[in-house]
Write an enzyme that holds these catalytic residues in place. Structure first.
Site, PDB file in Angstrom:
ATOM      1  N   VAL A  11       0.833  -1.213   0.000  1.00  0.00           N
ATOM      2  CA  VAL A  11       0.000   0.000   0.000  1.00  0.00           C
ATOM      3  C   VAL A  11       0.866   1.261   0.000  1.00  0.00           C
ATOM      4  O   VAL A  11       0.621   2.199  -0.765  1.00  0.00           O
ATOM      5  CB  VAL A  11      -0.960  -0.009   1.220  1.00  0.00           C
ATOM      6  CG1 VAL A  11      -1.807   1.250   1.251  1.00  0.00           C
ATOM      7  CG2 VAL A  11      -1.854  -1.253   1.171  1.00  0.00           C
ATOM      8  N   LYS A  91      -6.607  -2.381   8.906  1.00  0.00           N
ATOM      9  CA  LYS A  91      -7.943  -2.710   9.474  1.00  0.00           C
ATOM     10  C   LYS A  91      -7.832  -3.314  10.866  1.00  0.00           C
ATOM     11  O   LYS A  91      -8.684  -3.077  11.711  1.00  0.00           O
ATOM     12  CB  LYS A  91      -8.753  -3.593   8.527  1.00  0.00           C
ATOM     13  CG  LYS A  91      -8.507  -5.058   8.628  1.00  0.00           C
ATOM     14  CD  LYS A  91      -9.181  -5.793   7.530  1.00  0.00           C
ATOM     15  CE  LYS A  91      -8.167  -6.470   6.712  1.00  0.00           C
ATOM     16  NZ  LYS A  91      -7.653  -6.308   5.540  1.00  0.00           N
ATOM     17  N   GLY A 120     -10.319  -1.880   0.440  1.00  0.00           N
ATOM     18  CA  GLY A 120      -9.204  -1.662  -0.494  1.00  0.00           C
ATOM     19  C   GLY A 120      -9.320  -0.328  -1.206  1.00  0.00           C
ATOM     20  O   GLY A 120      -9.138   0.731  -0.602  1.00  0.00           O
ATOM     21  N   ILE A 122     -12.062   0.910  -2.599  1.00  0.00           N
ATOM     22  CA  ILE A 122     -13.444   1.418  -2.661  1.00  0.00           C
ATOM     23  C   ILE A 122     -13.663   2.460  -1.563  1.00  0.00           C
ATOM     24  O   ILE A 122     -13.395   2.179  -0.397  1.00  0.00           O
ATOM     25  CB  ILE A 122     -14.466   0.273  -2.465  1.00  0.00           C
ATOM     26  CG1 ILE A 122     -14.179  -0.872  -3.435  1.00  0.00           C
ATOM     27  CG2 ILE A 122     -15.885   0.785  -2.659  1.00  0.00           C
ATOM     28  CD1 ILE A 122     -15.001  -2.117  -3.169  1.00  0.00           C
ATOM     29  N   GLY A 173      -1.256 -11.969  -5.049  1.00  0.00           N
ATOM     30  CA  GLY A 173      -1.047 -11.028  -3.945  1.00  0.00           C
ATOM     31  C   GLY A 173      -2.324 -10.583  -3.256  1.00  0.00           C
ATOM     32  O   GLY A 173      -2.316  -9.603  -2.505  1.00  0.00           O
ATOM     33  N   GLU A 176      -3.894 -12.731   2.366  1.00  0.00           N
ATOM     34  CA  GLU A 176      -2.978 -12.336   3.430  1.00  0.00           C
ATOM     35  C   GLU A 176      -1.882 -13.405   3.524  1.00  0.00           C
ATOM     36  O   GLU A 176      -2.045 -14.515   3.014  1.00  0.00           O
ATOM     37  CB  GLU A 176      -3.725 -12.275   4.769  1.00  0.00           C
ATOM     38  CG  GLU A 176      -4.936 -11.354   4.788  1.00  0.00           C
ATOM     39  CD  GLU A 176      -4.588  -9.873   4.831  1.00  0.00           C
ATOM     40  OE1 GLU A 176      -3.542  -9.521   5.380  1.00  0.00           O
ATOM     41  OE2 GLU A 176      -5.370  -9.073   4.287  1.00  0.00           O
ATOM     42  N   ASP A 187     -10.906 -11.777   8.035  1.00  0.00           N
ATOM     43  CA  ASP A 187     -10.658 -10.486   7.379  1.00  0.00           C
ATOM     44  C   ASP A 187     -11.993  -9.769   7.146  1.00  0.00           C
ATOM     45  O   ASP A 187     -12.143  -8.583   7.463  1.00  0.00           O
ATOM     46  CB  ASP A 187      -9.929 -10.736   6.052  1.00  0.00           C
ATOM     47  CG  ASP A 187      -9.709  -9.459   5.274  1.00  0.00           C
ATOM     48  OD1 ASP A 187      -8.742  -8.745   5.559  1.00  0.00           O
ATOM     49  OD2 ASP A 187     -10.543  -9.155   4.387  1.00  0.00           O
ATOM     50  N   LYS A 191     -13.690  -6.196   8.713  1.00  0.00           N
ATOM     51  CA  LYS A 191     -14.263  -5.148   7.859  1.00  0.00           C
ATOM     52  C   LYS A 191     -15.716  -4.902   8.233  1.00  0.00           C
ATOM     53  O   LYS A 191     -16.216  -3.778   8.211  1.00  0.00           O
ATOM     54  CB  LYS A 191     -14.148  -5.564   6.386  1.00  0.00           C
ATOM     55  CG  LYS A 191     -12.720  -5.541   5.880  1.00  0.00           C
ATOM     56  CD  LYS A 191     -12.583  -6.226   4.531  1.00  0.00           C
ATOM     57  CE  LYS A 191     -11.162  -6.097   3.993  1.00  0.00           C
ATOM     58  NZ  LYS A 191     -10.867  -6.990   2.870  1.00  0.00           N
ATOM     59  N   GLY A 288      -5.209  -4.363  -3.580  1.00  0.00           N
ATOM     60  CA  GLY A 288      -4.241  -4.023  -4.634  1.00  0.00           C
ATOM     61  C   GLY A 288      -3.482  -2.743  -4.320  1.00  0.00           C
ATOM     62  O   GLY A 288      -3.984  -1.858  -3.634  1.00  0.00           O
TER      63      GLY A 288
HETATM   64  N1  HSE Z   1      -6.742  -9.931   2.100  1.00  0.00           N
HETATM   65  C1  HSE Z   1      -7.591  -8.796   1.916  1.00  0.00           C
HETATM   66  C2  HSE Z   1      -8.641  -9.152   0.887  1.00  0.00           C
HETATM   67  C3  HSE Z   1      -6.764  -7.614   1.473  1.00  0.00           C
HETATM   68  O1  HSE Z   1      -8.496 -10.197   0.246  1.00  0.00           O
HETATM   69  O2  HSE Z   1      -9.623  -8.434   0.728  1.00  0.00           O
HETATM   70  C4  HSE Z   1      -7.518  -6.315   1.484  1.00  0.00           C
HETATM   71  O3  HSE Z   1      -8.097  -6.047   2.740  1.00  0.00           O
END
Ligand code: HSE
Length: 379
Positions: A11, A91, A120, A122, A173, A176, A187, A191, A288
């Site tokens: 990032v 996060k 990400g 958005i 990529g 995680e 994850d 969120k 990304g």
């Molecule tokens: N591993 C997370 C995903 C990365 O796949 O959304 C972005 O938060």
């Protein structure tokens, strides 16, 4: 405005690329904290000493993209207490330390923004807060885990088995370092906690959210869904119900008439439902380098142009899932005396409390015969 980056990975390097390609944007990156010195894209950019950033009076804002709780928390707190604005894409940090960090920002009279920490690229959290200025959020939902969107999309579109689709997500990529955070729903749970906290102005904790993932999905489950015109997604959902909220994260089979069922493989979507505005969806790249770096730098632009304000919530949310029921597809040994339908290794439940379904799956996992389940959703 001179700023510093904490972290120069996926990032941070994306943010740097964007800002250096826009020399007139009003932001310049003076320093970047890295773990060990290596050749930098500009002389004097990299430092391994956070104090050099903290004590530099020219640096007005710190953009944190290190990930993890420590040392990110100590650095961000120190920056806020020193009167520097902070933006973050982390996060875990925002999810665990929301109250502490927003209070610290309030005390110091500075801004704390975190749009890139869920979604990400958005601008979901930013718009959720924007919608709330004049509306009352009734519900939030969405599929904003890029890894599971990619895995499930590939299983549907390219007939890949789960393991091959996961490997491909890791190669791209998305996943995680430890993919269990993605495939077990953790994850998305974080969120969801963050999205629900902002939507309902009260702290929703990870442990409040029944969470299940896609670890045990097979090609047979995907075929089952497809034969019935449905698509599998890993989804989150939270709804206001009087003075409490319901909330969950789980796999769902979405009917083809639903917007969320029709996403390109590399996309994520988050949806809010306002009392006045109705449903508003936000769609784009959920992960990304450049999209996430862009989202983080847009927070910096907002602070520079004094757009938006600080939001502080300290009260815990009242989470009550007792009224929440879904119809479930289950594959595996499940102790369900009454089912709507049974087939070869699968069954379809009558509406079942979400808490009961999640508890049953946890027990089955512990007993060594894990099952896969997905709720059935339609418009
Ligand atoms: N591993 C997370 C995903 C990365 O796949 O959304 C972005 O938060």
């Amino acid at each position: 405005m001179k700023i510093a980056l904490l972290g120069f990975g996926v990032v941070g390097s994306g943010a740097y690329q964007i800002i250096t390609s826009q020399p007139d944007c009003g932001i310049s990156i003076k320093r970047a904290l890295v773990r060990s010195l290596r050749p930098a894209p500009a002389e004097g950019l990299f430092t391994t000493d956070f104090q050099e950033i903290l004590q530099d009076p020219e640096i007005e804002l710190v953009a944190e993209a290190m990930g993890g709780l420590e040392p990110a928390y100590s650095y961000v707190l120190a920056a806020l207490q020193a009167g520097k604005h902070v933006v973050t894409a982390n996060k875990l940090l925002v999810c665990h330390k929301f109250a502490e960090l927003t209070q610290a920002a309030k005390t110091a009279g500075v801004q704390f923004r975190y749009t890139a920490s869920a979604g990400g690229g958005i601008p979901w959290l930013f718009n959720l807060l924007r919608a709330k200025r004049l509306d009352e959020i009734q519900a939030i939902s969405g599929a904003i885990n890029g890894t599971t969107n990619f895995i499930l999309g590939n299983m549907h579109k390219n007939n890949l088995p789960f393991s091959a689709a996961l490997q491909e997500a890791q190669r791209m990529g998305y996943a995680e370092a430890d993919p269990s955070a993605d495939i077990d729903g953790l994850d998305l749970c974080r969120k969801c906690a963050l999205s629900a906290t902002l939507a309902f102005s009260a702290i929703v904790r990870e442990e409040d959210i029944p969470t299940a993932g896609i670890r045990h999905i097979t090609e047979a489950d995907i075929r089952w869904a497809e034969e019935r015109n449905m698509t599998c997604k890993q989804v989150m959902g939270s709804r206001r119900q009087g003075d409490s909220i319901s909330v969950y994260v789980e796999p769902a089979f979405l009917h083809a008439d639903m917007l969320e069922a029709n996403l390109p493989i590399r996309s994520s979507i988050a949806i809010l439902e306002g009392k006045y505005v109705g449903r508003l969806g936000f769609f784009g790249a959920g992960a990304g380098t450049l999209p996430t770096g862009m989202n983080m730098m847009q927070d910096v632009m907002d602070i520079l142009h004094q757009v938006g304000r600080l939001h502080c919530f300290t009260e815990p949310a009242r989470v009550d899932n007792s009224l929440l029921q879904h119809t479930y597809y289950i594959r595996g040994e499940a102790d369900i005396p009454e089912a709507q339908e049974r087939g070869d290794g699968w069954l379809l439940t009558k509406p079942l409390p979400v808490a009961q379904m999640h508890a049953m799956a946890r027990e089955a996992e512990k007993a060594g015969h894990p099952l896969f389940f997905a709720s059935i959703a339609q418009e």
